[in-house]
Design a protein around this motif. Structure first.
Motif, mmCIF file in Angstrom:
data_model
loop_
_atom_site.group_PDB
_atom_site.id
_atom_site.type_symbol
_atom_site.label_atom_id
_atom_site.label_comp_id
_atom_site.label_asym_id
_atom_site.label_seq_id
_atom_site.Cartn_x
_atom_site.Cartn_y
_atom_site.Cartn_z
ATOM 1 N N ASP A 164 0.845 -1.210 0.000
ATOM 2 C CA ASP A 164 0.000 0.000 0.000
ATOM 3 C C ASP A 164 0.879 1.259 0.000
ATOM 4 O O ASP A 164 0.618 2.202 -0.740
ATOM 5 C CB ASP A 164 -1.032 -0.003 1.139
ATOM 6 C CG ASP A 164 -0.425 -0.293 2.498
ATOM 7 O OD1 ASP A 164 0.801 -0.512 2.586
ATOM 8 O OD2 ASP A 164 -1.191 -0.291 3.486
ATOM 9 N N THR B 290 2.518 1.459 -3.561
ATOM 10 C CA THR B 290 1.597 1.869 -4.641
ATOM 11 C C THR B 290 1.201 3.341 -4.476
ATOM 12 O O THR B 290 0.978 4.043 -5.462
ATOM 13 C CB THR B 290 0.333 0.985 -4.709
ATOM 14 O OG1 THR B 290 -0.159 0.765 -3.401
ATOM 15 C CG2 THR B 290 0.606 -0.347 -5.341
ATOM 16 N N GLU B 291 1.178 3.795 -3.219
ATOM 17 C CA GLU B 291 0.881 5.218 -2.984
ATOM 18 C C GLU B 291 1.986 6.107 -3.569
ATOM 19 O O GLU B 291 1.691 7.112 -4.228
ATOM 20 C CB GLU B 291 0.767 5.443 -1.467
ATOM 21 C CG GLU B 291 0.010 6.691 -1.079
ATOM 22 C CD GLU B 291 -0.158 6.747 0.441
ATOM 23 O OE1 GLU B 291 0.421 7.657 1.051
ATOM 24 O OE2 GLU B 291 -0.836 5.848 1.003
ATOM 25 N N ALA C 189 4.013 5.248 -5.975
ATOM 26 C CA ALA C 189 3.943 5.101 -7.431
ATOM 27 C C ALA C 189 2.850 6.001 -8.010
ATOM 28 O O ALA C 189 3.060 6.665 -9.034
ATOM 29 C CB ALA C 189 3.694 3.636 -7.795
ATOM 30 N N ALA C 190 1.701 6.045 -7.346
ATOM 31 C CA ALA C 190 0.585 6.862 -7.845
ATOM 32 C C ALA C 190 0.949 8.344 -7.783
ATOM 33 O O ALA C 190 0.722 9.097 -8.738
ATOM 34 C CB ALA C 190 -0.673 6.580 -7.027
ATOM 35 N N LYS C 191 1.564 8.748 -6.669
ATOM 36 C CA LYS C 191 1.889 10.160 -6.473
ATOM 37 C C LYS C 191 2.882 10.662 -7.528
ATOM 38 O O LYS C 191 2.765 11.782 -8.020
ATOM 39 C CB LYS C 191 2.475 10.340 -5.074
ATOM 40 C CG LYS C 191 2.734 11.771 -4.713
ATOM 41 C CD LYS C 191 2.956 11.964 -3.222
ATOM 42 C CE LYS C 191 3.347 13.405 -2.946
ATOM 43 N NZ LYS C 191 4.037 13.544 -1.671
ATOM 44 N N TYR C 192 3.878 9.836 -7.869
ATOM 45 C CA TYR C 192 4.925 10.282 -8.803
ATOM 46 C C TYR C 192 4.761 9.672 -10.198
ATOM 47 O O TYR C 192 5.660 9.755 -11.016
ATOM 48 C CB TYR C 192 6.308 9.966 -8.222
ATOM 49 C CG TYR C 192 6.585 10.755 -6.969
ATOM 50 C CD1 TYR C 192 7.024 12.078 -7.043
ATOM 51 C CD2 TYR C 192 6.359 10.198 -5.707
ATOM 52 C CE1 TYR C 192 7.250 12.821 -5.895
ATOM 53 C CE2 TYR C 192 6.580 10.931 -4.555
ATOM 54 C CZ TYR C 192 7.028 12.240 -4.650
ATOM 55 O OH TYR C 192 7.240 12.972 -3.513
ATOM 56 N N ASN C 193 3.615 9.048 -10.427
ATOM 57 C CA ASN C 193 3.323 8.487 -11.741
ATOM 58 C C ASN C 193 4.375 7.459 -12.186
ATOM 59 O O ASN C 193 4.923 7.532 -13.280
ATOM 60 C CB ASN C 193 3.221 9.639 -12.755
ATOM 61 C CG ASN C 193 2.482 9.218 -14.005
ATOM 62 O OD1 ASN C 193 1.782 8.187 -13.986
ATOM 63 N ND2 ASN C 193 2.650 9.950 -15.080
#
Ligand SMILES: *Cc1c(COP(=O)(O)O)cnc(C)c1O
Length: 370
Positions: free
Chosen positions: A144, A147-148, A150-154
């Motif tokens: 978690d 993935t957070e 990864a999502a934040k920095y694309n």
């Protein structure tokens, strides 16, 4: 004290012996049919594996290292990109990044020996394109947090799931978190075959299609070459063995967890050793104990003593984490990994290990620390 035993770190012959006749029948059938390369056994195994993990696609490849290269390439990682991975992993994770032209950037580990999300965060730059969580020792990273990030920095996630088939985090299986994941079927891996083997798993149709082309010289279904490819096909014979073993995979996991529980029972009160987390210590994790990596005071002394008592042990990566591989150009300073590698040691861990063996090993460890 019990009589001296000989317990190898991994029992390779046992892999075959436990179902010898069944395997010989399989091999004979395939040899007689001349079904060696990309035959129905590969397709069947791919279907079985995809079903086991609950993913759309599984593609059999020559080994996990190739799988990582193909997965990174198919996910669009290329020259100039930076990819973050843990230092505590096999060199293959880093070489896969290197071979697609990108730069491997090493992160530190946490107390669980796995990639530390905080360290990953500190390594992100404007060149970072991907993170490669390594699901080490049969345990899944804190996905978690990763993935957070990864999502934040694309960022793209490509998992190295070589050591973790069947492991999960918050109910989700290792290998299903990112754009793609690679698995290893090296004989000593939790799902091992009788040679080299690997697979890439993904839910992405485009990535799956590209990997199918890449593994077979860039040839499409009609045999036309549509891109520059490689030769990295899962051997048909190994695929048959793997389908057979996959049917018993959950049973094998339970046996390994039983071995881990026994080690816990016998060793948890010895203050000089730190054990991996127990089966129920953290409800978010379901661990499959690919390895039983302990931390031990006077590790080298213990290792030497166990050796003379007939017990095989191993220090992962020959005792050298990636950031210490100067010949590969690494210079990072990673204090947690550094400290861990003065103390870490893997005890024998496989499903055919008997409770008597575990007792013997534990008793010798107890004796060493007096
Ligand atoms: C075994 C392993 C690999 C490489 O797998 P092969 O199938 O031998 O190429 C990669 N990463 C990790 C973490 C491994 O343990």
């Amino acid at each position: 004290m019990a009589e001296k035993r000989k317990i190898p770190f991994f029992d390779y012959p046992a892999l075959f012996q436990e179902h010898a006749e069944e395997y010989m029948d399989l091999v004979r059938g395939i040899f007689e049919r001349g079904a060696f390369i990309l035959q129905k056994e590969v397709t069947e195994f791919e279907t079985n594996l995809a079903r086991y993990l609950g993913v759309k696609h599984a593609i059999g490849v020559g080994n996990c290292t190739d799988g990582l290269i193909l997965a990174l390439q198919a996910a669009g990682i290329r020259a100039g990109d930076e990819v973050i991975l843990p230092s505590h992993t096999f060199v293959a994770t880093a070489s896969a990044i290197h071979h697609v032209g990108a730069k491997p950037v090493l992160a530190d580990c946490g107390p669980d020996h796995l990639m530390d999300p905080e360290s990953v965060l500190s390594m992100v730059t404007d060149k970072t394109r991907a993170i490669m969580p390594v699901q080490l020792n049969g345990r899944t990273c804190r996905m978690d947090a990763l993935t957070e990030i990864a999502a934040k920095y694309n960022l793209i996630i490509v998992e190295d799931a070589a050591q973790s088939l069947g492991s999960s985090y918050k109910g989700r299986k290792a290998g299903t978190f990112g754009a793609a994941a690679a698995l290893s079927f090296y004989p000593a891996k939790i799902l091992g075959c009788f040679g080299d083997g690997g697979a890439v798993v993904t839910d992405d149709d485009k990535i799956a299609e590209t990997i199918r082309l890449l593994r077979d010289h860039g040839r499409n279904k009609e045999g036309r070459v549509v891109l520059w490819g490689y030769n990295s096909r899962l051997d048909n014979l190994q695929a048959a063995v793997l389908s057979d073993r996959l049917q018993r995979h959950d049973e094998i996991i339970e046996k390994r967890r039983g071995v881990a529980a026994l080690y816990q029972r016998h060793l948890s009160d010895i203050k000089e050793v730190v054990l991996p987390l127990g089966l129920d210590d953290d409800k978010d994790h379901f661990d499959v104990y690919q390895n039983f990596e302990i931390e031990a005071e006077n590790r080298d002394g213990l290792r030497g003593y166990l050796g003379t008592e007939g017990v095989g042990t191993l220090i992962q990566w020959g005792g050298t984490p990636l950031h210490k591989m100067k010949d590969l150009g690494f210079t990072a300073m990673l204090p947690m990994t550094e400290k861990l590698f003065e103390r870490c040691l893997m005890l024998p861990m496989y499903h055919s290990l008997s409770s008597g063996d575990v007792e013997y090993i534990s008793e010798r460890i107890r004796k060493f620390y007096g």
